[in-house]
Design a protein around this motif. Structure first.
Motif, mmCIF file in Angstrom:
data_model
loop_
_atom_site.group_PDB
_atom_site.id
_atom_site.type_symbol
_atom_site.label_atom_id
_atom_site.label_comp_id
_atom_site.label_asym_id
_atom_site.label_seq_id
_atom_site.Cartn_x
_atom_site.Cartn_y
_atom_site.Cartn_z
ATOM 1 N N PRO A 1 0.799 -1.227 0.000
ATOM 2 C CA PRO A 1 0.000 0.000 0.000
ATOM 3 C C PRO A 1 0.833 1.278 0.000
ATOM 4 O O PRO A 1 0.453 2.252 -0.607
ATOM 5 N N HIS A 2 1.984 1.249 0.663
ATOM 6 C CA HIS A 2 2.786 2.464 0.725
ATOM 7 C C HIS A 2 3.336 2.836 -0.639
ATOM 8 O O HIS A 2 3.220 3.956 -1.084
ATOM 9 N N TYR A 3 3.893 1.833 -1.311
ATOM 10 C CA TYR A 3 4.445 2.068 -2.637
ATOM 11 C C TYR A 3 3.374 2.627 -3.568
ATOM 12 O O TYR A 3 3.558 3.604 -4.261
ATOM 13 N N PHE A 4 2.211 1.978 -3.521
ATOM 14 C CA PHE A 4 1.099 2.335 -4.399
ATOM 15 C C PHE A 4 0.674 3.787 -4.214
ATOM 16 O O PHE A 4 0.552 4.563 -5.142
ATOM 17 N N ASP A 5 0.480 4.176 -2.948
ATOM 18 C CA ASP A 5 0.066 5.547 -2.653
ATOM 19 C C ASP A 5 1.056 6.594 -3.164
ATOM 20 O O ASP A 5 0.669 7.561 -3.778
ATOM 21 N N TYR A 6 2.331 6.322 -2.876
ATOM 22 C CA TYR A 6 3.336 7.288 -3.292
ATOM 23 C C TYR A 6 3.394 7.415 -4.806
ATOM 24 O O TYR A 6 3.547 8.508 -5.334
ATOM 25 N N TYR A 7 3.248 6.293 -5.432
ATOM 26 C CA TYR A 7 3.316 6.289 -6.889
ATOM 27 C C TYR A 7 2.186 7.134 -7.478
ATOM 28 O O TYR A 7 2.397 8.019 -8.298
ATOM 29 N N MET B 1 0.343 9.369 -5.947
ATOM 30 C CA MET B 1 0.471 10.746 -5.494
ATOM 31 C C MET B 1 1.442 11.522 -6.371
ATOM 32 O O MET B 1 1.174 12.639 -6.782
ATOM 33 N N ASP B 2 2.557 10.871 -6.676
ATOM 34 C CA ASP B 2 3.561 11.473 -7.541
ATOM 35 C C ASP B 2 2.980 11.831 -8.894
ATOM 36 O O ASP B 2 3.198 12.916 -9.422
ATOM 37 N N LYS B 3 2.273 10.888 -9.460
ATOM 38 C CA LYS B 3 1.663 11.074 -10.778
ATOM 39 C C LYS B 3 0.681 12.233 -10.753
ATOM 40 O O LYS B 3 0.623 13.045 -11.665
ATOM 41 N N LEU B 4 -0.112 12.257 -9.693
ATOM 42 C CA LEU B 4 -1.145 13.277 -9.554
ATOM 43 C C LEU B 4 -0.524 14.662 -9.442
ATOM 44 O O LEU B 4 -0.942 15.604 -10.099
ATOM 45 N N ILE B 5 0.507 14.771 -8.626
ATOM 46 C CA ILE B 5 1.186 16.059 -8.442
ATOM 47 C C ILE B 5 1.808 16.516 -9.755
ATOM 48 O O ILE B 5 1.682 17.671 -10.154
ATOM 49 N N GLU B 6 2.431 15.576 -10.440
ATOM 50 C CA GLU B 6 3.065 15.881 -11.709
ATOM 51 C C GLU B 6 2.033 16.419 -12.700
ATOM 52 O O GLU B 6 2.264 17.384 -13.421
#
Ligand code: C2E
Ligand code: MG
Ligand code: MG
Ligand code: MG
Length: 283
Positions: free
Chosen positions: A10-16, A18-23
């Motif tokens: 779950p941690h990896y997934f969220d960060y991934y 989130m990163d995409k969304l911010i980008e």
């Protein structure tokens, strides 16, 4: 295997995500600013007659010169511009710039050749699209026969929506091409019924020709299909002498690709036109 493991974490997934969304959100904010700051530029790639090797036109390709990141590829910002709707404004800028530049070349006494502009489906479906094209041609003074619009296959599958629009563009004398042909799904019926003039075969079909027999046969069939439909056939992404040879043998009309030239900036394109490797009679 490793991927499944990552996604189930779950941690990896969220960060991934989130990163995409911010980008994405950043990009959406940066696009209008970039346009206002004059960071967009058009490059031009010549279209070549397959037999005479003369320049018979050019395609306008959008570039973003970001002061920090440098040149950003359209493949990374066009999809985002489409999703957030900014493509309508950006595409309109491309139209103005392409038509203005082509008219200027003609006014300088350079050969009169058509310029192609890529039009995204979102932009094409916008209710004002045909009117915008009309305004741009009128205000720049470019004759409609020197403008060519490239649309992708996906658009053709909504014939009810686009038929009138294609008809009225065609009625004005604007040429219409189908870009990246073979990568989407388009019914042969629509290809036959819609007022299109040019079929651009996607470079994935040219890539492995002639060493892959399967791809070569496929490429030959697509050229024949296009010709049977009465279309001018252009091969994209031609990089080698052998590919060119194969295309000539199979009566492909036009080519585009690194073999002849990469997309170049306006100054370089102007020089290519001045060098005179063109034929006025071919357009
Ligand atoms: P496209 O319209 O199919 O353009 C051809 C792409 O292939 C261009 O990439 C071009 O630089 C590249 N190319 C040309 N010859 C060769 C070759 O021999 N080998 C290889 N490997 N590539 C070659 P580019 O400029 O990065 O543009 C990518 C796509 O972005 C375009 O594909 C088009 O779909 C889109 N695009 C570019 N400019 C615009 C624009 O102004 N508006 C819209 N809506 N889309 C645009
Ligand atoms: Mg194109
Ligand atoms: Mg293409
Ligand atoms: Mg493409």
């Amino acid at each position: 295997e490793a991927k499944t493991e990552n996604i189930s974490n779950p941690h990896y997934f969220d960060y991934y995500l989130m990163d995409k969304l911010i980008e994405r959100v950043n990009m959406e904010k940066r696009l209008p600013r970039a346009l206002a700051e004059g960071e967009f530029e058009l490059f031009y790639q010549p279209k070549i007659h397959a037999v005479t090797m003369e320049i018979i036109g050019m395609e306008a390709l959008l570039r973003w010169n970001d002061p920090e990141e440098g040149m950003i590829s359209p493949a990374s910002f066009i999809p985002i511009a489409e999703e957030c709707g900014f493509i309508v404004e950006l595409g309109e800028w491309v139209l103005w710039e392409a038509c203005r530049t082509n008219k200027r070349w003609q006014d300088q006494g350079l050969p009169k050749l058509p310029i192609s502009v890529n039009v995204s489906a979102v932009q094409f479906k916008h209710p004002q699209f045909v009117q915008t094209v009309g305004t741009v041609l009128e205000k720049t003074g470019l004759a409609p026969e020197f403008l060519e619009l490239e649309v992708t296959e996906s658009l053709l599958n909504e014939p009810a929506l686009i038929k009138d629009r294609l008809d009225s563009l065609k009625g004005r004398g604007i040429n219409l091409s189908i870009d990246d042909f073979g990568t989407g799904y388009s019914s042969i019926f629509y290809l036959k019924e819609l007022p299109l003039q040019i079929l651009k075969i996607d470079r994935t079909f040219i890539q492995n020709t002639p060493h892959s027999q399967r791809d070569s046969l496929l490429l030959r069939s697509i050229i024949q299909l296009g010709k049977s439909l009465g279309l001018t056939v252009l091969a994209e992404g031609v990089e080698t002498e052998q590919q060119l040879q194969f295309l000539r043998e199979n009566e492909c009309d036009q080519i585009q690709g690194y073999y002849y030239s990469r997309p170049v900036d306006c100054k370089t394109m102007t020089r290519m036109l001045e060098d005179g490797s063109t034929n006025h009679n071919l357009c």
